[in-house]
Structure formats: C-alpha cells, structure tokens
Write an enzyme that holds these catalytic residues in place. Structure first.
Site, PDB file in Angstrom:
ATOM      1  CG  ASP A   1      -2.274   0.627   0.946  1.00  9.99           C
ATOM      2  OD1 ASP A   1      -2.367   1.457   0.018  1.00  9.99           O
ATOM      3  OD2 ASP A   1      -3.248   0.316   1.664  1.00  9.99           O
TER       4      ASP A   1
ATOM      5  CG  ASP B   1      -9.239   2.684  -1.250  1.00  8.86           C
ATOM      6  OD1 ASP B   1      -8.288   2.409  -2.008  1.00  8.86           O
ATOM      7  OD2 ASP B   1      -9.124   2.728  -0.006  1.00  8.86           O
TER       8      ASP B   1
END
Length: 402
Positions: free
Chosen positions: A146, A204
């Site tokens: 990430d 996202d």
C-alpha cells in the site's frame, strides 16, 4: 518471530527463479478488508478458507486468500522483524499458510511502502530485504503493498519505493505475486507494469454503483485522483482511457469486487462483475462469505464471465465511442481467443430499447456471426446486430464466434 536461517534457506531453495512468469491471467481470490476491516483472527481466516471450498469459489478460480490490514502486530520484534498480531494470530503465519496451502489455496498478506501502514502498523520502508525474506520464510504467496503512512518515505517517488520491494521479493527466490496499491497516483499505467504484477489505477472503490461523493475526479488523467469513495461507474469511466495498457504479466487493478456488498440490484452486480472481468481487472471478492446471498454467489461463479477474465489472449475490451451515447448507453468490445466479446450497458435507471450494429464496432464483422449472451447462457444464433430491451443498469454480454 525472527525467521530462522533454515527457513530462509528453504524458502529460497523451494521457490522459483526471479524470472518466473506470474500473472499470465488476472489474479482471483478473497480479501478480508470489506468484511472485517482490521478485526479478524486465525479462527475467522480458517472459516473463510473452508467457505471458499464449500461455496464452490475455489473451483470457480478464486484461489487467493488475502489478509489485508490487521494481521500484523503494532510493532516489530525486538530485533526488527515483522510479526503477526500476538493476540489474534498467536501461532504465527507459517501454520496458517500451511493450512491454506493444504486446501489448494494461496496466502496473501498486506504491507506498506512507507514507515507505517494505513492502520499505523509497521511499514516496510528501510526494511524491504528483511521483510521480503520473512514473507518467503513464512510461505506467503502474495504481497499487497500500500501507499499509506509514508511520512518521510513519501518524499521518495512511488517508482523508487515500490521498485525496492519488487527487487527484494525477487531476490528471495520464492514466487510471490506483487500487488502494487498506490491508488493511481503519477499514472502508474505508464510505469507500473515494470514493477508490479498488478497495480491500482484509482482511489478506493465504494459499495455504490453510482453517485459517489468522495471521488471528484472522473477521468484517469486527473491530478486529483481521489483517495477513496469511487463508485463502480466512475472506475469504469476512468478505464475508457487506459484499458489499452494491460497485457499478461501486469494488470490494471480496478479494486475489490463489491458484488454482495451494499444494496446493489442484481443488474448492478452483473454489470459490475462483467466489466471487471472483461477489462481484465483482478477478481477479488470483498463480500462477507458467511452471509453471501445466493444471487450474488451466482454472479461471482458465472463460468462464462470468468472465462473472459481468464482468457489466454489477455486483451481487455475497449470503449466504442462512436456507437455509445454519453450518459445513456455504453458499448465496449474486444478480442478473446476464437472470437470477440461485446458488452452493451444501459446506463439509465429505467429500461431502454437498444439497437447496435456489429459492423460498427471496429471488429471486422461484415456478415452475421454466432453470438451467445453469457448471463442468460442463451445462443442468439447468427446475428449482425443486437436489438433488445435492457432493464435499468443492465448489461448484455455477447461472446462472438467467427
């Protein structure tokens, strides 16, 4: 626990070479984040492992079990190694990996290219070599990396931060799938294929089909990509510009599937799944398998749609602007082994009558061809156009045979 020299040696000896070819088709699996956030434990993962088998998902191709944020402890060991959460995974990762492997599945973990993860657990900046060897020693098959918690590390370009971990993973000698998750910043479709096996192309996703509020940028080439809250249709819109960058070995990741999450209608879920499949995105289930409705399970296990995603040519569909109607009708088309695929999406919240000529799609179709609609499973015989009534947010998916 610090990985022993024996374990590290075993990981290297049993792994494949750094040049091994992963990701010849997009990865498929289940990720814990949507269902559990960081609140899960060893018992939870054992239950999900069993459900992947009993629900027929493994047989349909979903062979990765991915532990997102929450598996690791809030600190490293005293000598600087990653460790599992001592309360929720007291036995460590190795026994878990062994059980997952015994079921014919692969195990994935989550980390970060910064000093900390999104949940303020240890990131891997400055620890790339050590963490890669730790993963290999545990028997991990997949590493989602990430972009949160960078702080000092965020002053370094993502190309540098993500490349360091790529190199470290390759040097372990173990075959570990590398999923780059840096949210589409700095347009990774221009460089991400040389780093990750897959790489995120947007902020996202949310469980909304339309009308999100947290994804202000509706195109791929927009400096404000938006961190989170992108709807299904917004992510589809971004892919109009960049689907051409995909090829076997590295895939544009449109984020997790929201099928079975939220309050999407069946038509919405089918449209969502069809486009993720045909655009060659990874198919990663985010729904809670413990409460998954049969209608959503049927969407996720449609073998004909999955076959589009796993087609050996690895060519995504492209947006056919000349026959689409902005805000009303979207037509996408592309090549699959032995023929073509055509998607016709009613973007309206009410039914529409549509007529689309196949010869206008740029596929070289000049005469009637055999067509099968994949959601219904019905053959349409030989056709040269599609004339149909589409329900609200419905997508028809045709496989064309020459």
């Amino acid at each position: 626990m610090k990985p022993s020299l024996t374990l590290l040696t075993l990981a290297i000896a049993t792994g494949t070479t750094a040049g091994a070819k992963l990701a010849q088709t997009p990865q498929m699996g289940f990720n814990t984040w949507n269902s559990f956030k960081a609140n899960y434990n060893e018992s939870t993962i054992n239950h999900i492992t069993d459900l992947l088998l009993s629900l027929g998902l493994k047989d349909a191709g979903y062979n990765h079990l991915l532990l997102d944020e929450g598996w690791s402890d809030m600190s490293r060991t005293a000598d600087g190694y990653l460790q599992s959460n001592q309360t929720t995974f007291p036995n460590g990762i190795t026994p878990l990996a062994e059980r997952v492997h015994s079921k014919g599945l692969k195990l994935g973990l989550y980390g970060d290219s910064g000093i900390l993860t999104c949940g303020f657990r240890p990131g891997s900046w400055g620890y790339e070599e050590r963490d890669a060897l730790t993963l290999a020693s545990w028997g991990v098959d997949y590493w989602k990396y990430d972009n949160c918690g960078g702080f000092q590390a965020m002053s370094n370009a993502p190309q540098e931060r993500f490349s360091l971990m790529r190199d470290a993973l390759e040097r372990t000698g173990r075959e570990i799938f590398y999923s780059v998750c840096e949210w589409g910043f700095q347009f990774p479709w221009h460089w991400g294929g040389g780093i990750g096996h897959s790489y995120r192309m947007s902020g996202d996703i949310t469980a909304s089909f339309i009308n999100e509020t947290g994804c202000p940028c509706k195109t791929a080439y927009c400096l404000n990509t938006g961190y989170a809250g992108c709807s299904v249709t917004s992510i589809m819109r971004k892919m109009r510009e960049i689907s051409v960058y995909q090829k076997p070995g590295h895939w544009l990741d449109m984020d997790m599937l929201e099928v079975g999450v939220g309050d999407m209608t069946v038509n919405m879920q089918k449209t969502h799944f069809a486009f993720w499949a045909a655009l060659k995105s990874p198919l990663i289930i985010g729904a809670d398998l413990r409460t998954l409705k049969n209608e959503s399970l049927e969407v996720l296990t449609n073998r004909d749609i999955i076959a589009l995603n796993q087609d050996s040519l690895g060519k995504p569909v492209h947006f056919v602007e000349d026959v689409s109607v902005e805000g009303s009708l979207q037509v996408w088309a592309g090549e699959v082994k032995g023929g073509n695929v055509v998607l016709i999406f009613n973007e309206k919240s009410y039914p529409q009558e549509v007529e689309v000529s196949l010869k206008d799609l740029g596929l070289g179709i000049e005469r009637p061809v055999r067509a099968k609609e994949l959601w219904s499973g019905k053959s349409w015989g030989k056709i040269d156009s599609v004339e149909a009534s589409l329900g609200a947010y419905q997508t028809l998916v045709f496989r064309i045979s020459r």
